[in-house]
Design a protein around this motif. Structure first.
Motif, mmCIF file in Angstrom:
data_model
loop_
_atom_site.group_PDB
_atom_site.id
_atom_site.type_symbol
_atom_site.label_atom_id
_atom_site.label_comp_id
_atom_site.label_asym_id
_atom_site.label_seq_id
_atom_site.Cartn_x
_atom_site.Cartn_y
_atom_site.Cartn_z
ATOM 1 N N PHE A 36 6.831 3.453 18.861
ATOM 2 C CA PHE A 36 7.799 2.371 18.973
ATOM 3 C C PHE A 36 9.071 2.831 19.678
ATOM 4 N N VAL A 37 9.509 4.047 19.365
ATOM 5 C CA VAL A 37 10.748 4.557 19.944
ATOM 6 C C VAL A 37 10.532 5.020 21.376
ATOM 7 N N ARG A 40 10.812 2.954 24.582
ATOM 8 C CA ARG A 40 12.154 2.702 25.129
ATOM 9 C C ARG A 40 12.460 3.814 26.138
ATOM 10 N N GLU A 219 18.003 0.923 15.913
ATOM 11 C CA GLU A 219 17.697 -0.402 16.464
ATOM 12 C C GLU A 219 16.241 -0.776 16.210
ATOM 13 N N VAL A 220 15.345 0.187 16.445
ATOM 14 C CA VAL A 220 13.916 -0.071 16.246
ATOM 15 C C VAL A 220 13.635 -0.394 14.783
ATOM 16 N N LYS A 221 14.207 0.398 13.875
ATOM 17 C CA LYS A 221 13.946 0.193 12.443
ATOM 18 C C LYS A 221 14.492 -1.137 11.935
ATOM 19 N N SER A 223 14.446 -3.891 13.778
ATOM 20 C CA SER A 223 13.773 -4.978 14.496
ATOM 21 C C SER A 223 12.693 -5.628 13.635
ATOM 22 N N TRP A 226 9.150 -3.995 14.250
ATOM 23 C CA TRP A 226 8.869 -2.769 13.499
ATOM 24 C C TRP A 226 8.655 -3.084 12.027
#
Length: 299
Positions: A36-37, A40, A219-221, A223, A226
């Motif tokens: 996921f990270v 980016r 930011e990902v966590k 979202s 996620w």
């Protein structure tokens, strides 16, 4: 070969760390969060910049979980995190939490060939010199080579002539989260991956790239995408835990039944060979396994 009842007892010993608790805090070393990270571009650039010690590296394209088929289509590889730089270099990063299950040096060899194969097309116009430089990176929680280094870099070079490099454009890097022997930036990055908290005391230098990476992780966590994936992972873990509990309960019952069977036959003075034979037949065990259980419970 194990039969069903031996499998039941064997499978009941599944390692509990594979089952995540509901309050589990995901780290970058976890495959799902890593993907996921790394999709980016900025996160990939920050990570790659520290690993290669190239402050200004820029990426033109990033893809995660890209499938590459071989010519026959019978064997494929799924790349964790692939990227192409603006200066036409190809990269692939793999998060390997189970590095002992496979031989990673040969794993990297296979990946190298598969990465090159889609690039070369048939015809006289395609030249080998057009192959881009390729860097394959495996990130592990094991010291594969036992030299206590945070980073091991391999390139092709001549054995007879010192410092004569083949210059075929390939490089393989193996990173080790255990060792603290490496640049402060690299060690801090690996410790951040292992325990993804910017306040992790093992982070010896809060490099601006690690801080940027932490912002992206946050930011990902936060979202919704996620959150949905995380809940799905945890739900699967809960189901595995329930299944494991049932398997363990059944396995314990089976072992108690075996113990009672052995003791009852011993009390009736049944000969050892006969008890083992009856045990194997009654519980569908191999003779070797029945003999092991007899020795364990006959005491």
């Amino acid at each position: 070969m194990k039969n069903k009842k031996e499998d039941l007892i064997h499978n009941s010993s599944i390692v509990e760390q594979d089952i995540l608790p509901e309050d589990y805090q995901f780290n970058l070393s976890d495959f799902a969060l890593f993907l996921f990270v790394m999709k980016r571009r900025k996160a990939y650039e920050c990570t790659l910049s520290i690993i290669l010690d190239e402050p200004n590296i820029k990426l033109a394209d990033v893809k995660v979980e890209q499938v590459v088929l071989n010519k026959s289509g019978k064997r494929a590889i799924r790349l964790d995190a692939w990227a192409m730089s603006t200066d036409n270099r190809q990269f692939n990063m793999e998060m390997e939490n189970h590095s002992k299950k496979d031989f990673l040096p040969k794993h990297s060899r296979y990946y190298q060939g598969m990465l090159d194969s889609p690039i070369l097309k048939s015809g006289k116009k395609t030249k080998y010199k057009h192959l881009p430089s390729t860097v394959i990176i495996f990130i592990t929680q094991d010291d594969l080579f036992g030299k206590d280094l945070a980073r091991y870099t391999f390139t092709e070079q001549c054995e007879e002539v010192e410092n004569l490099h083949l210059d075929d454009g390939t490089k393989k890097i193996f990173l080790n989260m255990i060792s603290k022997n490496g640049s402060k930036e690299l060690v801090s990055l690996l410790q951040y991956m292992k325990e993804t908290d910017i306040e992790n005391p093992e982070i010896v230098v809060k490099d601006e790239r690690i801080i940027e990476l932490d912002h992206i992780v946050t930011e990902v966590k936060e979202s919704e995408e996620w959150e949905a994936v995380k809940m799905n992972i945890l739900e699967v873990g809960i189901k595995k835990g329930e299944a494991l509990g049932e398997a363990r309960g059944e396995a314990r019952g089976l072992e108690r039944g075996i113990e009672a069977f052995v003791l009852d036959n011993r009390e009736e003075n049944v000969p050892e060979e006969r008890i083992i034979a009856k045990l194997a037949k009654r519980f569908e065990l191999t003779e070797e396994k029945a003999n092991e259980y007899y020795k364990q419970y006959a005491k």
